[in-house]
Design a protein around this motif. Structure first.
Motif, PDB file in Angstrom:
ATOM      1  N   VAL A  10      55.411  51.720  33.120  1.00  0.00           N
ATOM      2  CA  VAL A  10      54.818  52.682  34.053  1.00  0.00           C
ATOM      3  C   VAL A  10      54.330  51.933  35.294  1.00  0.00           C
ATOM      4  CG1 VAL A  10      52.864  54.243  34.407  1.00  0.00           C
ATOM      5  CG2 VAL A  10      54.236  54.427  32.321  1.00  0.00           C
ATOM      6  N   MET A  11      53.661  50.797  35.092  1.00  0.00           N
ATOM      7  CA  MET A  11      53.189  50.010  36.240  1.00  0.00           C
ATOM      8  C   MET A  11      54.366  49.494  37.057  1.00  0.00           C
ATOM      9  SD  MET A  11      49.832  47.814  35.115  1.00  0.00           S
ATOM     10  CE  MET A  11      50.778  46.567  34.329  1.00  0.00           C
ATOM     11  N   GLN A  12      55.416  49.045  36.393  1.00  0.00           N
ATOM     12  CA  GLN A  12      56.581  48.490  37.079  1.00  0.00           C
ATOM     13  C   GLN A  12      57.312  49.552  37.889  1.00  0.00           C
ATOM     14  OE1 GLN A  12      59.389  46.875  34.291  1.00  0.00           O
ATOM     15  NE2 GLN A  12      60.955  46.549  35.845  1.00  0.00           N
ATOM     16  N   TYR A  13      57.447  50.768  37.350  1.00  0.00           N
ATOM     17  CA  TYR A  13      58.248  51.807  37.992  1.00  0.00           C
ATOM     18  C   TYR A  13      57.486  52.599  39.056  1.00  0.00           C
ATOM     19  CZ  TYR A  13      61.487  51.114  34.060  1.00  0.00           C
ATOM     20  OH  TYR A  13      62.338  50.598  33.131  1.00  0.00           O
ATOM     21  N   GLU A  14      56.152  52.527  39.073  1.00  0.00           N
ATOM     22  CA  GLU A  14      55.371  53.319  40.029  1.00  0.00           C
ATOM     23  C   GLU A  14      55.657  52.862  41.450  1.00  0.00           C
ATOM     24  OE1 GLU A  14      53.877  55.768  41.798  1.00  0.00           O
ATOM     25  OE2 GLU A  14      52.725  56.089  39.973  1.00  0.00           O
ATOM     26  N   ARG A  15      56.086  53.800  42.289  1.00  0.00           N
ATOM     27  CA  ARG A  15      56.412  53.475  43.675  1.00  0.00           C
ATOM     28  C   ARG A  15      55.542  54.222  44.677  1.00  0.00           C
ATOM     29  NH1 ARG A  15      58.176  49.646  41.706  1.00  0.00           N
ATOM     30  NH2 ARG A  15      60.334  49.079  41.442  1.00  0.00           N
ATOM     31  N   VAL A  16      54.963  55.329  44.294  1.00  0.00           N
ATOM     32  CA  VAL A  16      54.188  56.133  45.229  1.00  0.00           C
ATOM     33  C   VAL A  16      52.799  55.534  45.443  1.00  0.00           C
ATOM     34  CG1 VAL A  16      53.239  58.415  45.698  1.00  0.00           C
ATOM     35  CG2 VAL A  16      55.467  58.206  44.592  1.00  0.00           C
ATOM     36  N   HIS A  17      52.108  55.239  44.352  1.00  0.00           N
ATOM     37  CA  HIS A  17      50.777  54.623  44.418  1.00  0.00           C
ATOM     38  C   HIS A  17      50.797  53.405  43.503  1.00  0.00           C
ATOM     39  CE1 HIS A  17      49.450  58.132  46.550  1.00  0.00           C
ATOM     40  NE2 HIS A  17      49.883  58.894  45.574  1.00  0.00           N
ATOM     41  N   PRO A  18      51.352  52.275  43.977  1.00  0.00           N
ATOM     42  CA  PRO A  18      51.539  51.102  43.125  1.00  0.00           C
ATOM     43  C   PRO A  18      50.239  50.592  42.518  1.00  0.00           C
ATOM     44  CG  PRO A  18      52.498  50.756  45.306  1.00  0.00           C
ATOM     45  CD  PRO A  18      51.772  52.053  45.349  1.00  0.00           C
ATOM     46  N   PHE A  19      50.386  49.954  41.382  1.00  0.00           N
ATOM     47  CA  PHE A  19      49.249  49.350  40.688  1.00  0.00           C
ATOM     48  C   PHE A  19      49.047  47.955  41.263  1.00  0.00           C
ATOM     49  CE2 PHE A  19      50.788  52.548  37.793  1.00  0.00           C
ATOM     50  CZ  PHE A  19      49.631  53.079  37.244  1.00  0.00           C
ATOM     51  N   THR A  20      48.320  47.877  42.364  1.00  0.00           N
ATOM     52  CA  THR A  20      48.131  46.590  43.038  1.00  0.00           C
ATOM     53  C   THR A  20      47.162  45.689  42.283  1.00  0.00           C
ATOM     54  OG1 THR A  20      46.408  47.566  44.416  1.00  0.00           O
ATOM     55  CG2 THR A  20      48.649  47.506  45.325  1.00  0.00           C
ATOM     56  N   GLY A  21      46.329  46.260  41.445  1.00  0.00           N
ATOM     57  CA  GLY A  21      45.355  45.467  40.697  1.00  0.00           C
ATOM     58  C   GLY A  21      45.807  45.110  39.299  1.00  0.00           C
ATOM     59  N   GLY A  22      47.087  45.326  38.976  1.00  0.00           N
ATOM     60  CA  GLY A  22      47.614  44.945  37.668  1.00  0.00           C
ATOM     61  C   GLY A  22      47.026  45.772  36.530  1.00  0.00           C
ATOM     62  N   TRP A  23      46.839  45.116  35.393  1.00  0.00           N
ATOM     63  CA  TRP A  23      46.364  45.807  34.182  1.00  0.00           C
ATOM     64  C   TRP A  23      44.977  46.433  34.362  1.00  0.00           C
ATOM     65  CZ3 TRP A  23      49.558  47.046  30.384  1.00  0.00           C
ATOM     66  CH2 TRP A  23      50.754  46.337  30.265  1.00  0.00           C
ATOM     67  N   PRO A  24      44.030  45.764  35.049  1.00  0.00           N
ATOM     68  CA  PRO A  24      42.733  46.419  35.254  1.00  0.00           C
ATOM     69  C   PRO A  24      42.855  47.718  36.061  1.00  0.00           C
ATOM     70  CG  PRO A  24      42.525  44.059  35.637  1.00  0.00           C
ATOM     71  CD  PRO A  24      43.989  44.354  35.489  1.00  0.00           C
ATOM     72  N   ASP A  25      43.774  47.741  37.035  1.00  0.00           N
ATOM     73  CA  ASP A  25      43.999  48.953  37.821  1.00  0.00           C
ATOM     74  C   ASP A  25      44.530  50.063  36.920  1.00  0.00           C
ATOM     75  OD1 ASP A  25      44.312  50.743  39.918  1.00  0.00           O
ATOM     76  OD2 ASP A  25      46.017  49.703  40.819  1.00  0.00           O
ATOM     77  N   LEU A  26      45.489  49.741  36.046  1.00  0.00           N
ATOM     78  CA  LEU A  26      46.015  50.736  35.099  1.00  0.00           C
ATOM     79  C   LEU A  26      44.896  51.253  34.198  1.00  0.00           C
ATOM     80  CD1 LEU A  26      48.351  52.272  33.730  1.00  0.00           C
ATOM     81  CD2 LEU A  26      48.617  50.276  32.242  1.00  0.00           C
TER      82      LEU A  26
END
Length: 162
Positions: free
Chosen positions: A81-97
């Motif tokens: 999910v983190m890898q495929y997200e393009r609209v609002h990317p997970f810039t903070g990695g796992w903590p962001d998720l």
């Protein structure tokens, strides 16, 4: 949808032998005149076959809607999910998720405020492609329509230095 889904479906169709390449029948690229028209008809037939196969394989009755959570969802699925997200990317990695899933401290609030507590994420998966999200959806349960995205997405800290 992730590119893996389309590639897997096309490979399965080729393996099944249910769809033949129009180029194989013609021996190469489209030419002029009747040969080009015949090739176009074969491509249309291939398109129709693929549409029928994919609509059967990915019928809504065959898809699973899975709620995603920090505590119970497999790490591989969350990573995709983190890898495929393009609209609002997970810039903070796992903590962001984790913040977006509403995980974190004991009362479920994120560090950025109460926004994470009311966020939900869901993934549509296919039983033959376990752990591969075909579609994922972010949902924010709010009392009114927000005027800014920042009111819905918890703010992520800047990425750590390299």
């Amino acid at each position: 949808a992730p590119p893996a889904a389309a590639a897997t479906a096309a490979a399965a169709a080729a393996e099944a032998g249910s769809v033949a390449s129009p180029l194989a029948a013609e021996g190469g690229e489209a030419g002029e005149g009747e040969r080009g028209e015949g090739l176009r008809e074969r491509w249309r037939a291939l398109d129709g076959s693929l549409r029928r196969l994919l609509s059967t394989w990915f019928d809504q009755g065959l898809l699973n809607l899975e709620p995603l959570s920090w505590e119970t969802s497999p790490a591989g699925l969350l990573g995709r999910v983190m890898q495929y997200e393009r609209v609002h990317p997970f810039t903070g990695g796992w903590p962001d998720l984790q913040r977006r899933l509403g995980g974190g401290d004991a009362d479920g609030a994120s560090e950025g405020g109460a926004a994470g507590r009311y966020n939900r994420m869901f993934a549509l998966t296919h039983p033959r492609m376990p752990g591969e999200p075909l579609v994922f959806v972010h949902v924010a349960l709010v009392g009114e329509v927000p005027s800014r995205l920042a009111a819905v997405l918890p703010s992520a800290p800047p990425p750590p230095p390299p």
